[in-house]
Design an enzyme around this catalytic site. Sequence first.
Site, mmCIF file in Angstrom:
data_model
loop_
_atom_site.group_PDB
_atom_site.id
_atom_site.type_symbol
_atom_site.label_atom_id
_atom_site.label_comp_id
_atom_site.label_asym_id
_atom_site.label_seq_id
_atom_site.Cartn_x
_atom_site.Cartn_y
_atom_site.Cartn_z
ATOM 1 N N ASP A 160 0.633 -1.207 -0.202
ATOM 2 C CA ASP A 160 -0.119 0.136 -0.338
ATOM 3 C C ASP A 160 0.323 1.125 0.245
ATOM 4 O O ASP A 160 0.310 1.862 -0.082
ATOM 5 C CB ASP A 160 -0.973 0.314 1.603
ATOM 6 C CG ASP A 160 -0.277 0.179 2.530
ATOM 7 O OD1 ASP A 160 0.788 -0.349 2.623
ATOM 8 O OD2 ASP A 160 -1.428 0.135 3.452
ATOM 9 N N CYS A 161 2.529 1.531 0.445
ATOM 10 C CA CYS A 161 2.962 2.520 0.509
ATOM 11 C C CYS A 161 3.493 2.843 -0.910
ATOM 12 O O CYS A 161 3.722 3.734 -1.349
ATOM 13 C CB CYS A 161 4.001 2.463 1.201
ATOM 14 S SG CYS A 161 3.509 2.076 3.034
#
Length: 752
Positions: free
Chosen positions: A479-480
């Site tokens: 997700d980063c």
Amino acid sequence: MWRLKVSEGGGPWLRSVNNFLGRAVWEFDPDGGTPEERAEVERVRQEFTEQRFQKRESQDLLMRMQYAKQKHLLVDIPAIKLADSAEVTEETILISLRRALAQHSALQADDGHWAVDFSGIMFIMPILIFALHVTGSLNTVLSTEHRREICRYIYNHQNEDGGWGTQVLGPSTMFGSCLNYVTLRLLDQVDNDALTRGRAWIISRGSAAAIPQWGKIWLSVIGLYEWSGNNPIIPELWLVPQFLPIHPGRFWCFCRLVYMPMSYLYGKKFVGPITHTILAIREELYSISYHEIDWNKARDTCAKEDLRYPRSFLQNVVWSCLNKFVEPVLNCWPVNKLRDRALKNLMKHIHYEDESTKYIGICPINKALDMICCWSDDPNSDALKLHLPRIYDYLWLAEDGMKAQVYDGCQSWETPFIVQAYCSTDLVNEFGPTLQKAHEFIKSSQVIENHPDSEAYYRHRSKGSWTFSTADNGWSVSDCSGEALKALLLLSKISPDIVGDHIKEERLYDAIDCLLSFMNKDGTFSTYECKRTTSMIEVLNPSESFLNIVVDYPSVECTSSVLQALIMFRELYPGYRGEEIRKCIKNASNFIENGQRKDGSWFSTWGVCFTYATFFAVNGLIASGRTYENSSSISTACNFLLSKQLSTGGWGESYLSNETESYVHSTSPHAVNTAWAMLALIYAGQVERDPTPLYHAAKELINMQLETGEFPQQEHVGSFNCSFYFNYGNYRNLFPIWALGELRRRLLAKKN
């Protein structure tokens, strides 16, 4: 006086892949500060201590005082407070946004990110202290000033009943109480009221014999608990064939990397130096003499305050077999030859983890354990010398004292969100220099190559990804990477004259290749790697306090972030891996829909809680083409959020939602929960249907705004796997800015 230094490093024992970009370290300057500045620091410290039971969260004032002085900060836009009868207009929102952006942009570090307090977990500082104590490095690494501020923090966060919690939020636990008590004693604290009350809490709840599993291991390592009182963590498990589902290489990386050094220390039955202080603490932690304790009984004892997940019948069978049969056999000749081989293999993996993270570790827990393993293996090795200066990467200072962070920061996670928030305001031209620095930070934080021999050490692909913190950390996160890619694609639509040079196409392709490599077989996304084993393997989870730690499960939040990034990329670059992206979008959006609860909400693993997950879920579904009109998932999600809106106009959700798995209102509106709910509703078309709830919410946010232009620091809203709760220091500003920016933009579009 203390000073925060950013993106600095040097000397023979510090290494970096990108010149320490994003590193934030507090250093003490005995000659720094004027008498007035020092007096102001003492004032805010005293104020926190006096109000600590009413307000547990610090406001990160020392960093703000430093930046205010360096940047001659002065917010000259007058504050707005809207009366009950006053209406929210585009103009009042604009004034609020300009005030917030002026202050927040001034808090940006010179390297482009926003350094903030990322803490809230109360056992991390103790384990770092334990590692320094065991390796004889305590006085070398921590100055008198460090020790004073660490003690200040622990005293400030002692609960009224005398104990300490596992985190700042929540009641006292045996784990938090024992570890913080021991830390104070190792820092030479003796005979004071806080220690007396702390010891009374521990003894009255069953003594340290009732500490949960992680606590038993840590106390064993420093000589305050016997290894015979632990369930086995057999190092030989790492020698089984890798195709088996029980091989640790298939476990979630956090579980794998924490239990790897634990199993090494268990296999060696390692015990640190038994000093006079350790002998004294042995008598303080227990209600009977240390040598009279029944360690077999203690092995399965856990205080009720810590027992969140009692073992199942099957788990009891597994651990009984390990204790009575497996561990004794593994210690008999010639089978015990396997242990030496297993320990050497583990040490090889520990060194790889240290070197690939520049001795930061994936988190402070495995870093502290790895330090001890390196010292145990060779007290004079370079490995320990390389570990020590990276201790400072985890320390943060605020008015409540010096604390240990959850990670070495959240730089690469929060900065892309901040970029998206700023872009939502349509005030990009006014804050171009800020965005340009953030843009450069995100580009320079991308991991540009894979780690060598990654497959041999069970590491996922990293080329093209972003970590949670710094490139030096080295651990790619799905997700980063998704949020960083979203920010870069947004900035690519803005003139380079304003935001700087756009990222090169091949770097975007690397990012897409990495994102697609994170995809599970069903099109979902987990955190650091793909899901590698069956959920049935959770039977091996030895912890009474933490649930679902063995498998890297897919989550709505990770899946949504990647889904949105892929959709944005496909719009700009439709020809690159188009068919794979199309299938991924379909499967990911179906996963999000299927994860919705009957009441219209989604449950969160990584934030507090239903407002957070619903924000991500709605954004992902809207991006994939769902609307309020054509999707029951969107309409029921909107109904859920509107049903939780408080009479004052905002939203407030307690961290207890994560623990009870049902929505728990907090005692007052929360700026971040309010912003998450607003954003989900805005993206789902609430402005066009009926903006009234959003006007009420915007008024709540505007009236929350402080004289400085910032929004208040309230109860922590970060969650780690529903086990720990902590603070994301930039959330208090970035999400209200984002929500107000999107609302103003939609209102203007509706008017035009």
